[in-house]
Design an enzyme around this catalytic site. Structure first.
Site, PDB file in Angstrom:
ATOM      1  N   ASP A 139       0.867  -1.166   0.000  1.00  0.00           N
ATOM      2  CA  ASP A 139       0.000   0.000   0.000  1.00  0.00           C
ATOM      3  C   ASP A 139       0.911   1.226   0.000  1.00  0.00           C
ATOM      4  OD1 ASP A 139      -2.348   1.633   0.375  1.00  0.00           O
ATOM      5  OD2 ASP A 139      -1.753   1.812   2.475  1.00  0.00           O
ATOM      6  N   ASP A 158      -1.652  -0.973   5.999  1.00  0.00           N
ATOM      7  CA  ASP A 158      -1.773  -0.474   7.369  1.00  0.00           C
ATOM      8  C   ASP A 158      -3.186  -0.057   7.753  1.00  0.00           C
ATOM      9  OD1 ASP A 158      -1.820   1.940   5.779  1.00  0.00           O
ATOM     10  OD2 ASP A 158      -1.460   3.032   7.642  1.00  0.00           O
ATOM     11  N   ASP A 216      -7.115  -1.647   3.681  1.00  0.00           N
ATOM     12  CA  ASP A 216      -6.223  -2.724   3.262  1.00  0.00           C
ATOM     13  C   ASP A 216      -6.649  -4.075   3.819  1.00  0.00           C
ATOM     14  OD1 ASP A 216      -4.478  -0.867   1.988  1.00  0.00           O
ATOM     15  OD2 ASP A 216      -3.577  -0.408   3.920  1.00  0.00           O
TER      16      ASP A 216
END
Length: 714
Positions: free
Chosen positions: A412, A609, A613
């Site tokens: 990410d 995080d 996600d």
């Protein structure tokens, strides 16, 4: 009573109390409900008395499904449709998996009692010089037989239900034969070692994820509803579709809906992953979990409670976790080898020596699963302890094993490769000091993250901002401030257009900043543009070094999957030299990308995080949650959590994984080596059955000593 616990179009979860630990009923429901037109999949979980049904929502509805279930449960179970025969309405052998999973305290107490009896035997024989009876009906024989009941149950299940031959049957037969032949103490020693090994393995098994729903739940308890021109405070649980919900600065949005009055800047990082606040006005859609940074809005609720986007994402995460296939542990392969070797050795000894005692000795030597239960379990346990000391939480040995071999890693962006703190990357203007002076003076008391970045950069360069008089923050545009007799504008192109400031001179430069992934902030003084500031989020320390180490360690594909604007994500991917970039992705889109990469490259590791996600973390073969500041749900869903956000830990994880596998292999060969020596000595008549049992102690001590090296692994 059938209760609907959660539902979204095409998927429903129900609680059926009669299902509790009732495998035959579960098989019956799955078989009969699966035959109903429109039902795509029915999955029962007897352990928690739940049923998940996937269906074509254009052909069925929840109430129709519940009616079908009631009819199915009312009919008598047809044993011919089950995978095994029910006994007294309950399948005892199929309940093995739930019955044997006793609470840890109970298993520890059982092990302590067995160890206490062994201590009594040793004191009686060696201190008091009084022999202990070892025949089948002696206390030792009965206790050994009682301690072997879980093993015997496993052996029964694998033989008559799963119809396969494993180490459990071999070990169970060896122990029963040893007890019947008067070697109950030897059998008891093996059972004690086996229980200890299983308990140790249980501590490194998959950790509980029961807190997923709690972590995803909104922290909002009350909301303000607009009724007849007044605001009434009501509990969030009492909100209904069509309610007008008022949300102000600093409050979370409790419903999915559309803004019908007002405008605001929203932080939707938990939904879309966007790092910057999003300007929303009348007619725009908003989602539960979003946070109003500035402004007041009134939302017409379209979805509430478990129908909201956040709740539906929780259901998708839950379903993805259920569908993830369990990975066969390395110990299974070792057990298969040991099983073949033990069977052949026992038969060869019996044929060549025609001595039942020698064959029993060889069987007892080879039957102990220390080399399989402890070889991997102790290595993994030591590695997990070592990782924990470095603030790396690994939720089980299988995850540690796979993270070292996955060829594809996905990242990410915000909060993972970058921090959530913006910084000034470049300043474009004729006089940079003057530009920063006016910008920092205007933004000096602004709480916006971009304002803090501008003020920090100015102070770093020694530019001291002045105090301003009147300032006005225009949502979605920027800031207007009065500094002495001067009017200063700081914001985007819309802000400059509203102030009738010409941007012709800096328009191309700003476009280049945006193309390179930066946020462009214009500064104007008294109606004249002074320049433009490019702001970006800081890269985490060691990003370049870590990516290089990962490639050197065998990672063949590194991808970026982000909710940020595609141009911003692509610029960062190009800067870091990543192999692919997928920008502008919502949570379910991220999971789709992970699935596609798995099909192309094999095992996939996802590093993220945030809540956005969570679905991708659950979909990946290994999910890694970054950072103590990361979302609790991401940490809960992930297989591995890096508490201190250090990028270098990713490379350390792979190194630790490889070292753990090496130690596990060494343990296996150590155990097999002592087994081979025991076979030779037992077949030659040098070892007695009791001495053969001591081989297991040698296994254990050697394996523990070797695994302890991982405690200080570097």
């Amino acid at each position: 009573m059938i209760q609907i616990r959660h539902q979204i179009p095409g998927r429903i979860r129900l609680r059926i109390p009669a299902l509790a630990r009732n495998r035959p009923l579960a098989d019956w429901i799955e078989h009969e409900l699966g035959a109903v037109p429109g039902v795509e999949q029915a999955t029962c979980n007897p352990g928690c008395a739940s049923l998940v049904v996937r269906y074509g929502h254009s052909r069925l509805d929840p109430e129709t499904i519940r009616a079908h279930l009631e009819a199915i449960i009312a009919r008598p179970i047809d044993p011919s449709r089950l995978t095994c025969d029910p006994v007294d309405g309950r399948c005892r052998s199929c309940q093995r998996g739930t019955q044997d999973q006793a609470p840890p305290l109970k298993r520890i107490l059982s092990l302590v009692l067995l160890a206490g009896y062994l201590g009594y035997v040793l004191i009686r024989e060696h201190l008091l010089k009084r022999p202990v009876a070892q025949h089948a009906l002696s206390p030792t024989g009965l206790i050994a037989l009682a301690g072997a009941i879980p093993l015997l149950r496993d052996a029964w299940h694998e033989t008559f239900v799963e119809r396969r031959f494993t180490l459990h049957q071999f070990l169970a037969f060896s122990l029963v034969l040893g007890i019947l032949m008067g070697e109950a103490l030897t059998a008891f020693e093996i059972i004690l070692v086996l229980r200890g090994g299983e308990l140790l393995e249980g501590f490194v098994a998959n950790r509980s994820r029961r807190a997923i729903r709690r972590m995803l739940a909104l922290s909002v308890k009350d909301a303000w509803v607009w009724v007849d021109g007044q605001e009434l405070q009501v509990a969030v649980a009492e909100l209904r579709e069509g309610d007008r919900v008022v949300v102000r600065t600093g409050e979370k949005i409790p419903v999915d809906g559309v803004i019908e009055h007002g405008e605001a800047e929203l932080n939707e990082a938990s939904i879309s992953g966007r790092s910057e606040p999003v300007f929303k006005q009348v007619g725009d859609a908003v989602f539960a979990g979003g946070y109003v940074e500035r402004g007041v809005i009134r939302i017409r609720a379209e979805r509430v409670g478990e129908a909201t986007y956040l709740a539906r994402m929780a259901a998708l995460v839950d379903a993805s976790l259920d569908q993830k296939a369990p990975v066969q542990q390395r110990a299974d392969e070792l057990a298969a080898r040991l099983l073949r070797l033990g069977t052949l050795s026992t038969l060869a000894t019996l044929v060549l020596t025609r001595s039942v005692e020698r064959a029993l000795t060889v069987m007892l030597v080879m039957s102990c699963p220390c080399s399989t239960v402890l070889a991997a379990a102790t290595a993994v346990s030591a590695a997990l302890h070592s990782a924990t000391r470095r603030q790396m939480l690994i939720k089980g040995g299988v995850h540690l094993e796979r993270v070292g071999t996955a060829p594809c890693i996905c990242f990410d962006k915000t909060g993972t490769l970058t921090t959530e703190t913006p910084e000034v990357a470049t300043v474009i203007g004729d006089d940079e000091s003057a530009l920063l002076y006016w910008a920092a003076s205007a933004e000096h008391h602004n709480t916006h993250a971009l304002a803090h970045a501008i003020v920090r950069h100015a102070e770093t360069l020694g530019v001291e901002p002045d105090t301003h008089g009147i300032s006005e923050h225009l949502l979605g545009h920027g800031l207007e401030a009065r500094i002495g007799e001067h009017r200063v504008l700081v914001g985007n192109a819309r802000m400059m257009a509203s102030g009738k400031v010409s941007l012709r001179r800096y328009k191309a430069a700003a476009e280049q900043l945006i193309e390179s992934g930066l946020t462009a902030v214009y500064v104007a003084l008294d109606g004249k543009a002074l320049g433009v500031i490019g702001i970006r989020h800081q890269l985490r320390a060691e990003v370049h070094e870590t990516l290089a180490r990962l490639r050197a360690d065998g990672v063949s594909h590194i991808a970026l999957i982000s909710g940020d604007e595609p141009r911003v994500a692509a610029a960062l991917a190009e800067e870091l030299g990543l192999d692919s970039c997928h920008g502008g992705r919502l949570p379910e889109d991220k999971a789709e990308v992970v699935r596609a990469l798995r099909a192309e490259h094999g095992a996939v590791v996802m590093v993220g995080d945030g809540v956005n996600d969570a679905l991708a973390l659950a979909e990946a073969d290994i999910g890694i949650a970054m950072g103590s500041g990361g979302s609790e749900v991401a940490i809960e869903v992930a297989d591995i959590a890096l508490a201190d956000s250090a990028m270098g830990n990713l490379a350390e994880l792979r190194a630790l994984s490889r070292q753990t596998l090496r130690v596990a292999d060494q343990n296996y060969y150590l155990a097999v080596g002592t087994d081979v020596a025991g076979i030779a000595l037992g077949a030659a008549g040098i070892l007695s059955p009791a001495m053969g049992g001591l081989i297991h102690v040698t296994h254990t001590l050697g394996i523990l000593a070797n695994s302890s090296r991982l405690l200080s692994a570097r």
